[in-house]
Design a protein around this motif. Structure first.
Motif, PDB file in Angstrom:
ATOM      1  N   ILE A  32       0.839  -1.207   0.000  1.00 44.74           N
ATOM      2  CA  ILE A  32       0.000   0.000   0.000  1.00 44.74           C
ATOM      3  C   ILE A  32       0.867   1.248   0.000  1.00 44.74           C
ATOM      4  O   ILE A  32       0.624   2.197  -0.745  1.00 44.74           O
ATOM      5  CB  ILE A  32      -0.948  -0.007   1.228  1.00 44.74           C
ATOM      6  CG1 ILE A  32      -2.001  -1.102   1.073  1.00 44.74           C
ATOM      7  CG2 ILE A  32      -1.623   1.349   1.399  1.00 44.74           C
ATOM      8  CD1 ILE A  32      -2.806  -1.374   2.314  1.00 44.74           C
ATOM      9  N   ILE A  33       1.922   1.233   0.850  1.00 46.18           N
ATOM     10  CA  ILE A  33       2.843   2.381   0.924  1.00 46.18           C
ATOM     11  C   ILE A  33       3.542   2.586  -0.412  1.00 46.18           C
ATOM     12  O   ILE A  33       3.702   3.718  -0.886  1.00 46.18           O
ATOM     13  CB  ILE A  33       3.873   2.172   2.059  1.00 46.18           C
ATOM     14  CG1 ILE A  33       3.172   2.230   3.420  1.00 46.18           C
ATOM     15  CG2 ILE A  33       4.980   3.229   1.985  1.00 46.18           C
ATOM     16  CD1 ILE A  33       4.044   1.822   4.578  1.00 46.18           C
ATOM     17  N   LYS A  57       1.893   6.724  -6.615  1.00 49.31           N
ATOM     18  CA  LYS A  57       0.855   7.705  -6.921  1.00 49.31           C
ATOM     19  C   LYS A  57       1.376   9.122  -6.717  1.00 49.31           C
ATOM     20  O   LYS A  57       1.140  10.016  -7.539  1.00 49.31           O
ATOM     21  CB  LYS A  57      -0.365   7.450  -6.034  1.00 49.31           C
ATOM     22  CG  LYS A  57      -1.552   8.337  -6.346  1.00 49.31           C
ATOM     23  CD  LYS A  57      -2.725   8.033  -5.428  1.00 49.31           C
ATOM     24  CE  LYS A  57      -3.889   8.981  -5.687  1.00 49.31           C
ATOM     25  NZ  LYS A  57      -5.020   8.723  -4.751  1.00 49.31           N
ATOM     26  N   LYS A  58       2.096   9.332  -5.593  1.00 49.80           N
ATOM     27  CA  LYS A  58       2.663  10.654  -5.305  1.00 49.80           C
ATOM     28  C   LYS A  58       3.684  11.046  -6.369  1.00 49.80           C
ATOM     29  O   LYS A  58       3.722  12.208  -6.814  1.00 49.80           O
ATOM     30  CB  LYS A  58       3.327  10.656  -3.927  1.00 49.80           C
ATOM     31  CG  LYS A  58       2.362  10.583  -2.758  1.00 49.80           C
ATOM     32  CD  LYS A  58       1.595  11.890  -2.599  1.00 49.80           C
ATOM     33  CE  LYS A  58       0.663  11.840  -1.405  1.00 49.80           C
ATOM     34  NZ  LYS A  58      -0.189  13.058  -1.316  1.00 49.80           N
ATOM     35  N   GLU A 100       5.148  14.239 -10.979  1.00 50.43           N
ATOM     36  CA  GLU A 100       5.566  14.297 -12.378  1.00 50.43           C
ATOM     37  C   GLU A 100       4.560  15.083 -13.213  1.00 50.43           C
ATOM     38  O   GLU A 100       4.934  15.878 -14.082  1.00 50.43           O
ATOM     39  CB  GLU A 100       5.701  12.871 -12.918  1.00 50.43           C
ATOM     40  CG  GLU A 100       6.358  12.773 -14.283  1.00 50.43           C
ATOM     41  CD  GLU A 100       7.809  13.192 -14.277  1.00 50.43           C
ATOM     42  OE1 GLU A 100       8.276  13.672 -15.328  1.00 50.43           O
ATOM     43  OE2 GLU A 100       8.475  13.055 -13.226  1.00 50.43           O
ATOM     44  N   TYR A 101       3.272  14.862 -12.907  1.00 54.35           N
ATOM     45  CA  TYR A 101       2.205  15.576 -13.610  1.00 54.35           C
ATOM     46  C   TYR A 101       2.272  17.070 -13.316  1.00 54.35           C
ATOM     47  O   TYR A 101       2.154  17.899 -14.219  1.00 54.35           O
ATOM     48  CB  TYR A 101       0.857  15.012 -13.175  1.00 54.35           C
ATOM     49  CG  TYR A 101      -0.333  15.669 -13.828  1.00 54.35           C
ATOM     50  CD1 TYR A 101      -0.579  15.523 -15.182  1.00 54.35           C
ATOM     51  CD2 TYR A 101      -1.210  16.446 -13.072  1.00 54.35           C
ATOM     52  CE1 TYR A 101      -1.673  16.121 -15.785  1.00 54.35           C
ATOM     53  CE2 TYR A 101      -2.307  17.055 -13.673  1.00 54.35           C
ATOM     54  CZ  TYR A 101      -2.531  16.887 -15.011  1.00 54.35           C
ATOM     55  OH  TYR A 101      -3.602  17.495 -15.609  1.00 54.35           O
TER      56      TYR A 101
END
Length: 264
Positions: free
Chosen positions: A41-42, A48-49, A54-55
């Protein structure tokens, strides 16, 4: 009897030991399961972070590129248009100091100077209008969008249907400039890339927020393709949506037009 009792005691002890061992084993399995699950999960959260960072980085770079392109365009306009006209005005002004000029020559030079100065003023007003539309500054977002739609309609090649049910707060002028730029970019994309002949634009209230609904009848595009998402104009729109703390949804398909809804 003592032997049987001892045997039963040993069996009970063995069962207890086996039970403890099984409980310990299951506890270890559960601990390992929770450990690796939490680790997974981490790891997903970190991924995701990283994707979000990057986005964000891509949006910032797109914004900077847009600003640099805008500065280059303004610099080019100033150099090619205004500077060149002012140079000719300067040359004509020096000609007026030439001795033995006839009245007709003086009149021709003076007319040239007046015409060039008028054209230079018109060019400077156009550049200033591109930087900050005076209608937006003086009369607000509704009037600025109305003028923009009128300008597009005046071409006679495109029909723009505009409707507004919102009273915009004058204190949000900075946000309204971003909204205006988003609409400009959407219209530009519809005309330049979509070859649209009819546009629709409206503002309405929704849950104490403002919804902008935009659509065109252009050739559309496949939004699932990466090329559609990487365009500088689209990234510029997305960066402005983030500044507005808003959300945006885009629906488009090849030969079926484009529909954009953003809420701010």
């Amino acid at each position: 009897m003592e032997a049987d009792l001892l045997s039963q005691t040993n069996q009970a002890g063995l069962i207890i030991v086996i039970g403890i061992f099984l409980m310990f084993f299951m506890g270890m399995v559960l601990l390992l399961f929770f450990y690796f699950s939490k680790k997974k999960i981490i790891q997903k959260e970190l991924e995701k972070k990283n994707l979000e960072l990057e986005y964000q980085k891509e949006l910032i770079l797109a914004t900077l590129e847009t600003q640099e392109d805008e500065r280059m365009r303004i610099a080019q306009d100033l150099h090619d248009d205004i500077s060149s006209k002012l140079n000719i005005v300067s040359l004509n002004s020096h000609l007026l100091t030439t001795p033995d000029l006839t009245e007709k020559e003086i009149e021709e030079i003076s007319v040239n100077i007046v015409n060039l100065v008028s054209k230079t003023l018109a060019s400077s007003r156009r550049i200033a209008h591109d930087l900050l539309p005076p209608v937006l500054e003086k009369f607000g977002l509704h009037a600025a969008v109305e003028e923009l739609c009128f300008e597009v309609n005046s071409s006679k090649a495109v029909i723009v249907n505009y409707n507004n049910d919102v009273v915009f707060d004058e204190k949000d002028s900075i946000k309204h400039l971003h909204v205006f730029r988003i609409i400009q970019e959407l219209i530009n994309n519809s005309l330049k890339h979509g070859n649209a002949t009819e546009l629709s634009l409206s503002f309405e209230k929704e849950n104490n927020k403002i919804k902008c609904i935009y659509s065109d009848n252009g050739k559309g595009f496949d939004f699932n393709k990466n090329e559609s998402k990487k365009g500088l104009g689209m990234k510029n729109i997305e960066s402005r949506i983030i500044f507005l703390d808003g959300t945006m949804t885009i629906n488009s398909a090849v030969n079926k037009g484009t529909n954009v809804i953003f809420i701010f």
